[in-house]
Design a protein around this motif. Structure first.
Motif, mmCIF file in Angstrom:
data_model
loop_
_atom_site.group_PDB
_atom_site.id
_atom_site.type_symbol
_atom_site.label_atom_id
_atom_site.label_comp_id
_atom_site.label_asym_id
_atom_site.label_seq_id
_atom_site.Cartn_x
_atom_site.Cartn_y
_atom_site.Cartn_z
ATOM 1 N N ALA A 114 85.158 7.288 -5.471
ATOM 2 C CA ALA A 114 84.748 8.680 -5.654
ATOM 3 C C ALA A 114 83.430 8.764 -6.404
ATOM 4 O O ALA A 114 82.530 9.536 -6.031
ATOM 5 N N VAL A 115 83.294 7.967 -7.456
ATOM 6 C CA VAL A 115 82.054 7.973 -8.235
ATOM 7 C C VAL A 115 80.881 7.534 -7.371
ATOM 8 O O VAL A 115 79.782 8.108 -7.430
ATOM 9 N N ARG A 116 81.090 6.524 -6.537
ATOM 10 C CA ARG A 116 80.019 6.068 -5.636
ATOM 11 C C ARG A 116 79.629 7.167 -4.653
ATOM 12 O O ARG A 116 78.484 7.210 -4.189
ATOM 13 N N CYS A 117 80.581 8.055 -4.343
ATOM 14 C CA CYS A 117 80.304 9.167 -3.430
ATOM 15 C C CYS A 117 79.709 10.373 -4.165
ATOM 16 O O CYS A 117 79.460 11.414 -3.545
ATOM 17 N N TRP A 128 79.217 12.317 -16.966
ATOM 18 C CA TRP A 128 79.085 12.564 -15.535
ATOM 19 C C TRP A 128 77.715 13.116 -15.171
ATOM 20 O O TRP A 128 77.221 12.904 -14.054
ATOM 21 N N LEU A 129 77.074 13.832 -16.095
ATOM 22 C CA LEU A 129 75.702 14.289 -15.829
ATOM 23 C C LEU A 129 74.753 13.099 -15.748
ATOM 24 O O LEU A 129 73.853 13.054 -14.898
ATOM 25 N N LEU A 130 74.940 12.132 -16.625
ATOM 26 C CA LEU A 130 74.111 10.932 -16.596
ATOM 27 C C LEU A 130 74.316 10.176 -15.285
ATOM 28 O O LEU A 130 73.378 9.591 -14.731
ATOM 29 N N ARG A 131 75.528 10.200 -14.774
ATOM 30 C CA ARG A 131 75.830 9.540 -13.500
ATOM 31 C C ARG A 131 75.214 10.302 -12.332
ATOM 32 O O ARG A 131 75.113 9.794 -11.220
ATOM 33 N N ASP A 132 74.789 11.557 -12.603
ATOM 34 C CA ASP A 132 74.140 12.413 -11.600
ATOM 35 C C ASP A 132 75.066 12.697 -10.421
ATOM 36 O O ASP A 132 74.693 12.559 -9.249
ATOM 37 N N CYS A 133 76.300 13.099 -10.732
ATOM 38 C CA CYS A 133 77.259 13.447 -9.680
ATOM 39 C C CYS A 133 76.909 14.803 -9.070
ATOM 40 O O CYS A 133 76.557 15.751 -9.772
ATOM 41 N N ASP A 134 77.010 14.898 -7.747
ATOM 42 C CA ASP A 134 76.764 16.165 -7.058
ATOM 43 C C ASP A 134 77.964 17.099 -7.150
ATOM 44 O O ASP A 134 77.808 18.319 -7.149
ATOM 45 N N VAL A 135 79.171 16.513 -7.184
ATOM 46 C CA VAL A 135 80.410 17.288 -7.257
ATOM 47 C C VAL A 135 81.090 16.983 -8.586
ATOM 48 O O VAL A 135 81.344 15.824 -8.915
ATOM 49 N N LEU A 136 81.366 18.030 -9.350
ATOM 50 C CA LEU A 136 82.040 17.875 -10.641
ATOM 51 C C LEU A 136 83.345 18.651 -10.609
ATOM 52 O O LEU A 136 83.360 19.853 -10.324
ATOM 53 N N ILE A 137 84.447 17.952 -10.891
ATOM 54 C CA ILE A 137 85.764 18.593 -10.927
ATOM 55 C C ILE A 137 86.156 18.765 -12.389
ATOM 56 O O ILE A 137 86.334 17.782 -13.114
ATOM 57 N N GLY A 163 72.152 23.290 -8.718
ATOM 58 C CA GLY A 163 72.576 22.752 -7.433
ATOM 59 C C GLY A 163 73.808 21.879 -7.485
ATOM 60 O O GLY A 163 74.242 21.347 -6.453
ATOM 61 N N LYS A 164 74.401 21.702 -8.669
ATOM 62 C CA LYS A 164 75.663 20.971 -8.746
ATOM 63 C C LYS A 164 76.772 21.845 -8.161
ATOM 64 O O LYS A 164 76.746 23.072 -8.257
#
Length: 507
Positions: free
Chosen positions: A326-329, A410-419, A446-447
């Motif tokens: 999931a993190v890779r996605c 998670w912001l540092l990981r630059d995730c597009d989708v945050l749950i 844009g998140k």
């Protein structure tokens, strides 16, 4: 309310770099419920830890039942009649309810063997006093969280407590269980027990308390009679600033770019769950406890096994069998249990911030600690995280600031989708306001956000659309313009999916 049984005057407590309590005061009368409120980090818990002997005060005076008290341990104050029920319950699940109540104080027969009959009779007497229908021989692992809370109360009363401190006692309870707890609190009041009630839920304070004392930044602010005040006055005293109170009446997402699509998701508890999430959208998930909201999040994040269904990220089908997938996605998950699943409590703010992004700081097999420190400092400043330094262990931060550390990760990981699963549970109104503003800012950037919350005002304030669940199914997806508490509750109590009324069926 009766006579004053406890006074705390001029209490100071210092930790390295922090003046945690600065000339604080508090008093309690017999037969009253006195709320102690303030933002996370205001000093409430520290003041109660001083009272119960967990921390030793630096200055000040404590008088209990007419005698000066200088507690050196929790057991000393417990023996004197002051007990605390922590937010995280301290019961041993493999022992029975009776054994938990009298652990270390078991009645003996023949001077050596535990007298189980006497033990169970004593526990039964306490349950009768509280109006509980519970077999004292039942293992704690087999009873509900609400009943475990009652066992903690019974344990406190077994010390003949005159003062009972309750720290966020309703955080994990349903509405019906809260009413049962309030009934027991009212019963304890009639028996002359003084109750210190710590909670962030304003509606509870107005319902169950007699007086409210407010703390801010380690200082005492004011004590008011509950009947003579309102929630707005309490909040103003707590935060000393304007809160973010914007309520949505229409969705702010203008584009139709699909970032996440879930089609026909099924697990052992979920049935044909389908929805889409657009770029810059906040999609709220509402429903009663056990409806399946967290299970959806865990399945999408790969923490629970999918039996059927498919997931698309940015239009591309992906296979998610683990959180790493999931993190890779580009999917990040902030669990409702931040201490167990979101943080490494024994590690620092810096270490927790970079934990999911270590590959970014890896140079020839070594971590570049100058860069990790720089990034951690950047997010502390960005999120206004209250911490003495990035070297501080996260277990020493308040709940709201712990939540900010997870968000930073998670912001540092630059995730597009945050749950976000219950993002404001157990944090105060001021920290809630900061979290709300942060979520809105992330959406503007844009998140795409999925927000699960048990608080309907929070769902209505934050969401662009609301997915309502009941018994493992989505029964309706509402545009925010048509959502209100009554409509959400209507679909949250419907067992079957409603066809043709906004539920997304993707072929």
């Amino acid at each position: 309310m009766g006579e004053t049984i406890l006074t705390m005057e001029g209490i100071h407590k210092r930790f390295p770099g922090v003046h945690a309590l600065n000339n604080c005061r508090f008093d309690l009368r017999s037969g009253e419920v006195h709320a102690l409120v303030g933002e996370n980090g205001a000093g409430k818990s520290t003041l109660m830890k001083v009272l119960t002997g967990i921390h030793k005060k630096d200055e000040g005076k404590i008088v209990f039942m007419g005698e000066e008290l200088n507690p050196s341990s929790p057991r000393e104050t417990q023996d004197k009649g002051i007990s605390i029920i922590h937010q995280e319950l301290n019961l041993m699940p493999h022992l029975t309810a009776a054994q938990n109540i009298f652990i270390g104080r078991e009645p003996k027969k023949a001077g050596f063997f535990t007298d189980d009959d006497k033990l169970n009779r004593a526990a039964n007497g306490l349950f009768h006093l509280l109006g509980l229908n519970l077999n004292p021989r039942t293992p704690v692992a087999n009873i509900t969280v609400a009943m475990q809370q009652m066992v903690e109360i019974a344990k406190a009363l077994s010390f003949d407590s005159k003062v009972l401190i309750m720290d966020e006692p309703t955080a994990a309870l349903t509405d019906r269980e809260i009413e049962e707890l309030f009934s027991i609190i009212r019963s304890l009041k009639t028996q002359g027990v003084g109750i210190v009630y710590i909670s962030h839920r304003m509606e509870e304070l107005m319902q169950i308390t007699d007086r409210i004392s407010v703390m801010r930044d380690g200082q005492y602010i004011q004590t008011v009679n509950t009947a003579d005040t309102d929630t707005e006055q309490i909040i103003n005293m707590m935060v000393g600033r304007t809160l973010f109170e914007t309520t949505k009446t229409e969705k702010r997402v203008t584009g139709d770019e699909k970032v996440l699509e879930v089609r026909g998701l099924a697990t052992h508890t979920l049935h044909d769950v389908s929805f889409t999430l657009h770029r810059g959208e906040i999609l709220g998930f509402a429903g009663l406890m056990g409806a399946g909201r967290t299970e959806v999040a865990r399945a999408v994040f790969g923490a629970d096994l999918m039996e059927r269904g498919s997931i698309l990220v940015n239009g591309r089908a992906v296979t998610i069998r683990s959180p790493q997938d999931a993190v890779r996605c580009g999917i990040g998950y902030l669990s409702e249990d931040r201490k167990q699943f979101g943080l490494a409590l024994g590690m620092s703010v810096e270490e927790n911030t970079v934990l999911a992004s270590l590959d970014k700081f890896n140079q020839w097999g070594f971590i570049n600690f100058k860069k990790t420190a720089k990034e951690a400092e950047r997010y502390v400043a960005m999120l206004k995280t209250k911490t003495p330094s990035i070297a501080q262990n996260v277990k020493n931060l308040s709940g709201g600031n712990q939540q900010k550390v997870i968000i930073a990760k998670w912001l540092l990981r630059d995730c597009d989708v945050l749950i976000f699963d219950e993002p404001t549970r157990g944090i105060d109104v001021g920290a809630k306001s900061e979290i709300y503003k942060l979520l809105f800012d992330l959406a503007k950037e844009g998140k795409s956000i999925i927000m699960i919350s048990s608080e309907l005002p929070e769902i209505l304030r934050m969401s662009d659309r609301v997915a309502v669940m009941c018994e493992g199914r989505i029964t309706r997806i509402l545009d925010i313009s048509e959502a209100d508490q009554e409509t959400i509750m209507k679909y949250a109590t419907m067992r079957e999916e409603i066809k043709g009324t906004g539920v997304e069926h993707i072929e």
